[in-house]
Design a protein around this motif. Structure first.
Motif, PDB file in Angstrom:
ATOM      1  N   THR A   1       0.814  -1.216   0.000  1.00  0.00           N
ATOM      2  CA  THR A   1       0.000   0.000   0.000  1.00  0.00           C
ATOM      3  C   THR A   1       0.843   1.259   0.000  1.00  0.00           C
ATOM      4  OG1 THR A   1      -0.153  -0.129   2.417  1.00  0.00           O
ATOM      5  CG2 THR A   1      -1.923  -1.149   1.139  1.00  0.00           C
ATOM      6  N   GLU A   2       1.990   1.248   0.704  1.00  0.00           N
ATOM      7  CA  GLU A   2       2.836   2.437   0.728  1.00  0.00           C
ATOM      8  C   GLU A   2       3.439   2.704  -0.647  1.00  0.00           C
ATOM      9  OE1 GLU A   2       3.679   4.779   3.044  1.00  0.00           O
ATOM     10  OE2 GLU A   2       2.013   3.980   4.184  1.00  0.00           O
ATOM     11  N   GLN A   3       3.909   1.660  -1.309  1.00  0.00           N
ATOM     12  CA  GLN A   3       4.434   1.820  -2.658  1.00  0.00           C
ATOM     13  C   GLN A   3       3.333   2.263  -3.617  1.00  0.00           C
ATOM     14  OE1 GLN A   3       6.632  -2.186  -2.629  1.00  0.00           O
ATOM     15  NE2 GLN A   3       7.851  -0.954  -4.027  1.00  0.00           N
ATOM     16  N   ALA A   4       2.131   1.727  -3.434  1.00  0.00           N
ATOM     17  CA  ALA A   4       1.014   2.125  -4.284  1.00  0.00           C
ATOM     18  C   ALA A   4       0.688   3.602  -4.086  1.00  0.00           C
ATOM     19  CB  ALA A   4      -0.207   1.265  -3.989  1.00  0.00           C
ATOM     20  N   ALA A   5       0.740   4.079  -2.830  1.00  0.00           N
ATOM     21  CA  ALA A   5       0.464   5.492  -2.563  1.00  0.00           C
ATOM     22  C   ALA A   5       1.496   6.385  -3.221  1.00  0.00           C
ATOM     23  CB  ALA A   5       0.431   5.731  -1.054  1.00  0.00           C
ATOM     24  N   SER A   6       2.774   6.002  -3.139  1.00  0.00           N
ATOM     25  CA  SER A   6       3.827   6.794  -3.770  1.00  0.00           C
ATOM     26  C   SER A   6       3.699   6.774  -5.290  1.00  0.00           C
ATOM     27  CB  SER A   6       5.206   6.264  -3.355  1.00  0.00           C
ATOM     28  OG  SER A   6       5.429   6.447  -1.979  1.00  0.00           O
ATOM     29  N   MET A   7       3.372   5.607  -5.843  1.00  0.00           N
ATOM     30  CA  MET A   7       3.188   5.521  -7.289  1.00  0.00           C
ATOM     31  C   MET A   7       1.997   6.362  -7.732  1.00  0.00           C
ATOM     32  SD  MET A   7       4.070   4.311 -10.280  1.00  0.00           S
ATOM     33  CE  MET A   7       5.092   2.836 -10.141  1.00  0.00           C
ATOM     34  N   ALA A   8       0.910   6.345  -6.951  1.00  0.00           N
ATOM     35  CA  ALA A   8      -0.266   7.150  -7.291  1.00  0.00           C
ATOM     36  C   ALA A   8       0.076   8.638  -7.292  1.00  0.00           C
ATOM     37  CB  ALA A   8      -1.401   6.864  -6.307  1.00  0.00           C
ATOM     38  N   LYS A   9       0.846   9.070  -6.318  1.00  0.00           N
ATOM     39  CA  LYS A   9       1.233  10.484  -6.254  1.00  0.00           C
ATOM     40  C   LYS A   9       2.130  10.858  -7.434  1.00  0.00           C
ATOM     41  CE  LYS A   9       1.275  11.930  -2.282  1.00  0.00           C
ATOM     42  NZ  LYS A   9       1.500  12.161  -0.843  1.00  0.00           N
ATOM     43  N   LEU A  10       3.052   9.967  -7.762  1.00  0.00           N
ATOM     44  CA  LEU A  10       3.926  10.192  -8.907  1.00  0.00           C
ATOM     45  C   LEU A  10       3.121  10.303 -10.199  1.00  0.00           C
ATOM     46  CD1 LEU A  10       6.680  10.232 -10.387  1.00  0.00           C
ATOM     47  CD2 LEU A  10       6.667   7.735 -10.276  1.00  0.00           C
ATOM     48  N   LEU A  11       2.169   9.385 -10.404  1.00  0.00           N
ATOM     49  CA  LEU A  11       1.358   9.400 -11.623  1.00  0.00           C
ATOM     50  C   LEU A  11       0.486  10.653 -11.697  1.00  0.00           C
ATOM     51  CD1 LEU A  11       0.232   5.663 -11.885  1.00  0.00           C
ATOM     52  CD2 LEU A  11       1.970   6.842 -13.227  1.00  0.00           C
ATOM     53  N   THR A  12      -0.046  11.099 -10.544  1.00  0.00           N
ATOM     54  CA  THR A  12      -0.872  12.302 -10.547  1.00  0.00           C
ATOM     55  C   THR A  12      -0.065  13.509 -10.999  1.00  0.00           C
ATOM     56  OG1 THR A  12      -2.225  11.417  -8.761  1.00  0.00           O
ATOM     57  CG2 THR A  12      -2.379  13.773  -9.163  1.00  0.00           C
ATOM     58  N   MET A  13       1.150  13.641 -10.505  1.00  0.00           N
ATOM     59  CA  MET A  13       2.008  14.742 -10.932  1.00  0.00           C
ATOM     60  C   MET A  13       2.335  14.650 -12.420  1.00  0.00           C
ATOM     61  SD  MET A  13       4.724  15.589  -7.907  1.00  0.00           S
ATOM     62  CE  MET A  13       5.285  16.986  -8.873  1.00  0.00           C
ATOM     63  N   LEU A  14       2.649  13.446 -12.876  1.00  0.00           N
ATOM     64  CA  LEU A  14       3.001  13.271 -14.287  1.00  0.00           C
ATOM     65  C   LEU A  14       1.823  13.573 -15.204  1.00  0.00           C
ATOM     66  CD1 LEU A  14       5.154  10.024 -14.040  1.00  0.00           C
ATOM     67  CD2 LEU A  14       5.972  12.287 -14.714  1.00  0.00           C
ATOM     68  N   TYR A  15       0.628  13.123 -14.795  1.00  0.00           N
ATOM     69  CA  TYR A  15      -0.553  13.373 -15.622  1.00  0.00           C
ATOM     70  C   TYR A  15      -0.894  14.858 -15.655  1.00  0.00           C
ATOM     71  CZ  TYR A  15      -1.864   8.581 -16.723  1.00  0.00           C
ATOM     72  OH  TYR A  15      -1.889   7.307 -17.252  1.00  0.00           O
ATOM     73  N   ALA A  16      -0.766  15.538 -14.515  1.00  0.00           N
ATOM     74  CA  ALA A  16      -1.051  16.970 -14.504  1.00  0.00           C
ATOM     75  C   ALA A  16      -0.060  17.743 -15.365  1.00  0.00           C
ATOM     76  CB  ALA A  16      -1.010  17.488 -13.058  1.00  0.00           C
ATOM     77  N   GLY A  17       1.197  17.308 -15.343  1.00  0.00           N
ATOM     78  CA  GLY A  17       2.202  17.979 -16.154  1.00  0.00           C
ATOM     79  C   GLY A  17       2.229  17.543 -17.599  1.00  0.00           C
ATOM     80  N   ALA A  18       1.452  16.518 -17.945  1.00  0.00           N
ATOM     81  CA  ALA A  18       1.483  15.979 -19.309  1.00  0.00           C
ATOM     82  C   ALA A  18       0.548  16.702 -20.261  1.00  0.00           C
ATOM     83  CB  ALA A  18       1.113  14.496 -19.289  1.00  0.00           C
ATOM     84  N   VAL A  19      -0.271  17.634 -19.764  1.00  0.00           N
ATOM     85  CA  VAL A  19      -1.264  18.276 -20.622  1.00  0.00           C
ATOM     86  C   VAL A  19      -0.606  18.949 -21.817  1.00  0.00           C
ATOM     87  CG1 VAL A  19      -3.065  20.016 -20.729  1.00  0.00           C
ATOM     88  CG2 VAL A  19      -2.840  18.605 -18.692  1.00  0.00           C
ATOM     89  N   LEU A  20       0.392  19.800 -21.578  1.00  0.00           N
ATOM     90  CA  LEU A  20       1.029  20.537 -22.673  1.00  0.00           C
ATOM     91  C   LEU A  20       1.807  19.633 -23.612  1.00  0.00           C
ATOM     92  CD1 LEU A  20       1.592  23.233 -24.043  1.00  0.00           C
ATOM     93  CD2 LEU A  20       3.531  23.530 -22.479  1.00  0.00           C
ATOM     94  N   PRO A  21       2.738  18.768 -23.121  1.00  0.00           N
ATOM     95  CA  PRO A  21       3.475  17.920 -24.069  1.00  0.00           C
ATOM     96  C   PRO A  21       2.593  16.955 -24.848  1.00  0.00           C
ATOM     97  CG  PRO A  21       3.963  17.297 -21.788  1.00  0.00           C
ATOM     98  CD  PRO A  21       3.242  18.596 -21.740  1.00  0.00           C
ATOM     99  N   VAL A  22       1.580  16.368 -24.184  1.00  0.00           N
ATOM    100  CA  VAL A  22       0.704  15.438 -24.895  1.00  0.00           C
ATOM    101  C   VAL A  22      -0.110  16.168 -25.957  1.00  0.00           C
ATOM    102  CG1 VAL A  22      -1.317  13.943 -24.637  1.00  0.00           C
ATOM    103  CG2 VAL A  22       0.586  13.733 -23.047  1.00  0.00           C
ATOM    104  N   THR A  23      -0.539  17.394 -25.654  1.00  0.00           N
ATOM    105  CA  THR A  23      -1.284  18.174 -26.647  1.00  0.00           C
ATOM    106  C   THR A  23      -0.431  18.453 -27.876  1.00  0.00           C
ATOM    107  OG1 THR A  23      -2.589  19.217 -24.898  1.00  0.00           O
ATOM    108  CG2 THR A  23      -2.561  20.309 -27.041  1.00  0.00           C
ATOM    109  N   ILE A  24       0.805  18.876 -27.661  1.00  0.00           N
ATOM    110  CA  ILE A  24       1.712  19.151 -28.785  1.00  0.00           C
ATOM    111  C   ILE A  24       1.993  17.867 -29.565  1.00  0.00           C
ATOM    112  CG2 ILE A  24       4.036  19.912 -29.403  1.00  0.00           C
ATOM    113  CD1 ILE A  24       3.946  21.787 -26.999  1.00  0.00           C
ATOM    114  N   LEU A  25       2.250  16.771 -28.852  1.00  0.00           N
ATOM    115  CA  LEU A  25       2.557  15.515 -29.523  1.00  0.00           C
ATOM    116  C   LEU A  25       1.359  14.966 -30.290  1.00  0.00           C
ATOM    117  CD1 LEU A  25       4.645  13.831 -26.671  1.00  0.00           C
ATOM    118  CD2 LEU A  25       5.509  14.524 -28.917  1.00  0.00           C
TER     119      LEU A  25
END
Length: 486
Positions: A448-472
């Motif tokens: 569960t602890e690793q899952a929580a850290s992975m979830a937080k990592l993915l949330t940051m990546l998805y929020a920051g992916a809006v601009l690059p994914v749009t351009i790509l």
């Protein structure tokens, strides 16, 4: 600094590391990002044309006049924008480097994801509503029921439609073309793991758990739900024929992606069943015959591959390929109610996966049932790790995906429309953010602890992916020429 104070514990803030953190911080972050995205989508894009066909399509001669023409007032605005571009690059410069339709689809997809995480996070704050036991049960349901049902229906329907098109002479991707997508999936996964290993060394990553997270995120992209969302947003309303063929290609891509994720992904994250392996090793050591030892090893390897999502994919393929099974599952066959019920269960796959992601993000660290060993293995990801993942997913992987495009365009047996659709699929799959199913995989292993850290990592990546994914995605439309097919 303000964002870090919400996301990161105080004692780790200087090291820029993501850990389990406070329980309420991710909710505020998600709600804030959702508000920004919603305001940007409503106010920044509401005055732009819904479908910028004049900027993304290359018209040839009189045939371009067959479509309905826009009003004179709207044509003036588009003429001004087109004056800054050439016909070959107009798709990339509708809004600077962004296409209005793709930008809206990207923001909409990310807003859906973040809003689901926000709602799930609020649910996790309610006592006994989305606690650790609920997240664990939801992970098991997703793994054993929802995703297998989704894969069975999507693969069976795709193969059935392809065979039906051959019989009736209707337009659509042939089975020969569709079978290229599993090959593309294998190539992109192999490239992803090689890129992850290389970037881990280049970025100087030392922590083994962090390296595992980076390898997982660079190897497996969100190859199912997010591409289907983009296909629906880009093509469903104006180009339903293209949307159907793109969805078919995604389904066949998952035929290879799903088995590799649930086997190779477990190896990357180190979540294989140690108890089962120990029993196999003990049985092997006590067996006096080489044949028995070999059979035990083969059985162990087969058991790892025989996961419910893989069984769902293979069963769907068998139903779609067999004329007798097609007859009873589709149309007015006796198994049509069964197919309909599985289709209903399959629609719960994406919502359940998002709730697991949200619950892991908010409630994972507060679980009282977390073992001491799991706490010791709590994963953290540094700024270098995030940089390595972003470099792989949004720079190196899209560039390497062009190699598959060059190979596809050299195939003489494939017609132009098929090449355009497969080109778009290869490029789109190559520029997606990491797979959210990684959280489910960790939850199933009880980490569960690793899952929580992975979830937080993915949330940051998805929020920051809006601009690059749009351009790509804009580049995907331009390079493939898929909108020229209509």
């Amino acid at each position: 600094e303000g964002l870090n104070s919400y996301l990161l514990p105080k004692h780790n803030k200087n090291n820029m590391r993501i850990s389990s953190g406070r329980r309420s911080a991710p909710v505020y972050f998600v709600v804030g990002m959702l508000s920004l995205l919603t305001v940007d989508q409503v106010h920044g894009f509401q005055h732009l044309p819904i479908r910028t066909t004049s900027s993304t399509r290359i018209h040839h001669g009189p045939s371009s006049g067959s479509r309905a023409q826009p009003s004179r007032s709207h044509a003036v605005g588009r003429t001004t924008r087109r004056s800054c571009t050439t016909s070959s690059t107009s798709a990339l410069f509708t809004i600077g480097l962004l296409d209005a339709t793709v930008a809206t689809a990207s923001i909409s997809a990310t807003a859906k994801l973040l809003s689901s995480i926000g709602l799930g996070g609020l649910a996790a704050h309610k006592q006994n509503l989305l606690d650790a036991s609920a997240i664990s049960a939801l992970s098991r349901l997703t793994y054993w029921v929802f995703q297998p049902a989704f894969l069975f229906c999507s693969v069976a329907k795709t193969v059935y439609t392809a065979n039906n098109n051959i019989a009736t002479g209707a337009a659509g991707l042939s089975l020969r073309a569709l079978w290229l997508m599993p090959a593309v999936a294998v190539v992109q996964i192999v490239m992803g793991t090689c890129i992850g290993r290389l970037l881990s060394k280049l970025f100087g990553l030392k922590d083994q758990d962090e390296i595992r997270n980076v390898h997982m995120c660079t190897t497996f992209a969100n190859s199912g739900p997010l591409p289907l969302i983009f296909a629906d947003a880009l093509f469903a309303s104006s180009y339903p024929g293209i949307q159907t063929q793109v969805a078919a290609g995604i389904s066949f891509y998952l035929l290879a992606w799903s088995p590799l994720f649930w086997t190779f992904g477990k190896m990357i994250l180190g979540t294989e069943d140690d108890e089962t392996e120990t029993k196999v090793e003990e049985g092997t050591a006590s067996s006096p015959y080489i044949g028995k030892r070999l059979m035990k090893k083969i059985s162990s390897g087969f058991a790892k591959v025989r996961s419910p999502p893989v069984i769902g994919s293979m069963t769907g393929l068998a139903v779609g390929m067999n004329p007798f099974l097609r007859e009873i599952f589709f149309g007015s066959g006796i198994a049509t109610p069964l197919y309909s019920s599985l289709q209903t269960l399959g629609t719960a796959y994406l919502p359940a996966a998002l709730l697991v992601l949200a619950g892991s993000l908010v409630g994972g660290s507060s679980s009282n049932n977390t073992s001491e060993d799991d706490n010791k293995r709590s994963t953290t990801t540094s700024a270098k790790g995030i940089g390595a993942i972003a470099t792989s997913r949004f720079l190196v992987s899209p560039l390497l995906s062009l190699l598959a495009v060059f190979w596809i365009r050299q195939l003489s047996w494939m017609d132009g429309p098929t090449k355009s659709i497969l080109t778009f699929l290869c490029l789109m799959e190559g520029c997606m953010p990491p797979a959210q199913n990684s959280v489910i995989l960790l939850q199933l292993a009880g980490r569960t602890e690793q899952a929580a850290s992975m979830a937080k990592l993915l949330t940051m990546l998805y929020a920051g992916a809006v601009l690059p994914v749009t351009i790509l995605m804009t580049a995907c439309l331009s390079i493939s020429g898929i909108l020229n097919l209509v």
